[in-house]
Write an enzyme that holds these catalytic residues in place. Sequence first.
Site, mmCIF file in Angstrom:
data_model
loop_
_atom_site.group_PDB
_atom_site.id
_atom_site.type_symbol
_atom_site.label_atom_id
_atom_site.label_comp_id
_atom_site.label_asym_id
_atom_site.label_seq_id
_atom_site.Cartn_x
_atom_site.Cartn_y
_atom_site.Cartn_z
ATOM 1 N N GLY A 180 10.872 -3.095 46.228
ATOM 2 C CA GLY A 180 10.061 -2.026 46.805
ATOM 3 C C GLY A 180 10.146 -0.718 46.041
ATOM 4 N N GLU A 234 3.763 1.327 38.863
ATOM 5 C CA GLU A 234 2.779 0.593 38.062
ATOM 6 C C GLU A 234 3.393 -0.659 37.405
ATOM 7 O OE1 GLU A 234 -0.438 0.886 38.040
ATOM 8 O OE2 GLU A 234 -0.624 -0.650 36.474
ATOM 9 N N GLY A 235 4.696 -0.613 37.094
ATOM 10 C CA GLY A 235 5.346 -1.802 36.535
ATOM 11 C C GLY A 235 5.233 -2.986 37.482
ATOM 12 N N HIS A 236 5.549 -2.750 38.747
ATOM 13 C CA HIS A 236 5.421 -3.819 39.745
ATOM 14 C C HIS A 236 3.964 -4.275 39.884
ATOM 15 C CE1 HIS A 236 9.013 -1.522 41.474
ATOM 16 N NE2 HIS A 236 9.517 -2.738 41.304
ATOM 17 N N MET A 286 9.270 2.641 33.453
ATOM 18 C CA MET A 286 9.141 2.891 34.899
ATOM 19 C C MET A 286 10.242 2.170 35.652
ATOM 20 S SD MET A 286 5.156 2.969 35.862
ATOM 21 C CE MET A 286 4.077 4.168 35.105
ATOM 22 N N SER A 287 10.772 2.834 36.662
ATOM 23 C CA SER A 287 11.835 2.267 37.485
ATOM 24 C C SER A 287 11.834 2.992 38.821
ATOM 25 C CB SER A 287 13.194 2.468 36.800
ATOM 26 O OG SER A 287 14.244 2.235 37.718
ATOM 27 N N SER A 288 12.116 2.247 39.875
ATOM 28 C CA SER A 288 12.253 2.902 41.182
ATOM 29 C C SER A 288 13.346 3.954 41.112
ATOM 30 C CB SER A 288 12.597 1.869 42.255
ATOM 31 O OG SER A 288 11.664 0.802 42.217
ATOM 32 N N GLN A 323 23.317 -8.115 45.572
ATOM 33 C CA GLN A 323 23.352 -7.796 44.149
ATOM 34 C C GLN A 323 23.880 -6.403 43.861
ATOM 35 O OE1 GLN A 323 19.036 -8.488 43.836
ATOM 36 N NE2 GLN A 323 18.917 -6.646 42.603
ATOM 37 N N GLU A 370 9.908 -7.862 31.933
ATOM 38 C CA GLU A 370 10.801 -7.858 30.766
ATOM 39 C C GLU A 370 11.692 -6.620 30.745
ATOM 40 O OE1 GLU A 370 7.997 -8.322 27.598
ATOM 41 O OE2 GLU A 370 7.751 -10.472 27.996
HETATM 42 P P1 AMP Z 1 12.825 -4.267 41.192
HETATM 43 O O1 AMP Z 1 11.983 -3.832 42.351
HETATM 44 O O2 AMP Z 1 13.357 -3.140 40.388
HETATM 45 O O3 AMP Z 1 13.846 -5.296 41.575
HETATM 46 O O4 AMP Z 1 11.834 -5.001 40.205
HETATM 47 C C1 AMP Z 1 10.993 -6.042 40.638
HETATM 48 C C2 AMP Z 1 10.325 -6.659 39.441
HETATM 49 O O5 AMP Z 1 9.572 -5.662 38.745
HETATM 50 C C3 AMP Z 1 11.333 -7.214 38.424
HETATM 51 O O6 AMP Z 1 10.813 -8.431 37.899
HETATM 52 C C4 AMP Z 1 11.379 -6.142 37.378
HETATM 53 O O7 AMP Z 1 11.720 -6.621 36.090
HETATM 54 C C5 AMP Z 1 9.955 -5.648 37.387
HETATM 55 N N1 AMP Z 1 9.847 -4.297 36.835
HETATM 56 C C6 AMP Z 1 10.529 -3.194 37.207
HETATM 57 N N2 AMP Z 1 10.201 -2.140 36.440
HETATM 58 C C7 AMP Z 1 9.286 -2.589 35.545
HETATM 59 C C8 AMP Z 1 8.559 -1.991 34.466
HETATM 60 N N3 AMP Z 1 8.706 -0.704 34.148
HETATM 61 N N4 AMP Z 1 7.701 -2.770 33.766
HETATM 62 C C9 AMP Z 1 7.545 -4.075 34.062
HETATM 63 N N5 AMP Z 1 8.191 -4.704 35.074
HETATM 64 C C10 AMP Z 1 9.053 -3.977 35.796
#
Ligand code: AMP
Length: 275
Positions: A22, A26-28, A175-177, A52, A139
């Site tokens: 959650g 944009e990555g998600h 991008m990262s949460s 985790q 990735e």
């Molecule tokens: P998370 O919510 O951080 O556990 O991420 C969920 C999925 O989104 C995972 O497969 C992550 O690798 C992917 N994800 C997170 N950030 C990015 C990003 N900047 N670009 C591409 N995929 C992402």
Amino acid sequence: MQAFSDGLRKAGRTIGFVPTMGFLHEGHLSLMRLARQKADALVVSIFVNPAQFGPGEDFATYPRDLERDMALIATVGADALFTPEAAEIYPRGFETYVSLETLPHHLCGLSRPVFFRGVATVVTKLFHLVKPHLAVFGEKDYQQLQVIRRLVRDLNMDITIIGGPIVREPDGLAMSSRNSYLVPEQRPAALSLYKSLVQAAASVRAGRTRAADLVAEARAAISAHDQNRIDYVSICDPLTLDPIESIQDPALMALAVKVGTTRLIDNIILEPAVL
Ligand code: AMP
């Protein structure tokens, strides 16, 4: 969730799945669009997985905003959003975990000893619940993607794993949460991660091959920012994640850095010069 997926499968529709924690960006969404293209139906999950997170990590403070996430998912159009509670996923008496032997003993697994066990366990459970034909992972979390690929092969799961490219902010920050933790003054420090990866990739294209030198240069550039504490900077085999000394084939350069209290990761594939 299983009944819903059974219905899709009985109707002959293929299911694409994107698991997330959650606080979407944009990555998600790019992964969701990819899954949409490759499958008839899209299922997204949002679950901040307690298994985790290690002690002292950010499970309690991890950003959460379901309403905002739902609005973003609506822009892609999902067939289902699955948001289980921790007590449903890990009821009292839960004691079965999935762990890998070797891949976790590299990169992020060294400083986050329970992380990949938690990921492998929850992804296995989510796969059994959602019953997807294919699942898309970013990735950005390169080691996680390799762990999932291995898990699916090793346990004969009938699921195609697709990797989606890293989506970045206009300035290059992946991008990262967790970017929401950064204050504006930390931006240059955070950006030094991507800049040092790009610099190393250019050096390798220009013919340099010694991994130790490239790692040292990246460490120096990142450490030049007072806020930064390096967890690791590694150049390694893209499949086994074993460190390599000389870059003769495409190699993974991956790093993890604490910017203030925010742990960020990023990576790039180094492509050697074509002779
Ligand atoms: P998370 O919510 O951080 O556990 O991420 C969920 C999925 O989104 C995972 O497969 C992550 O690798 C992917 N994800 C997170 N950030 C990015 C990003 N900047 N670009 C591409 N995929 C992402």
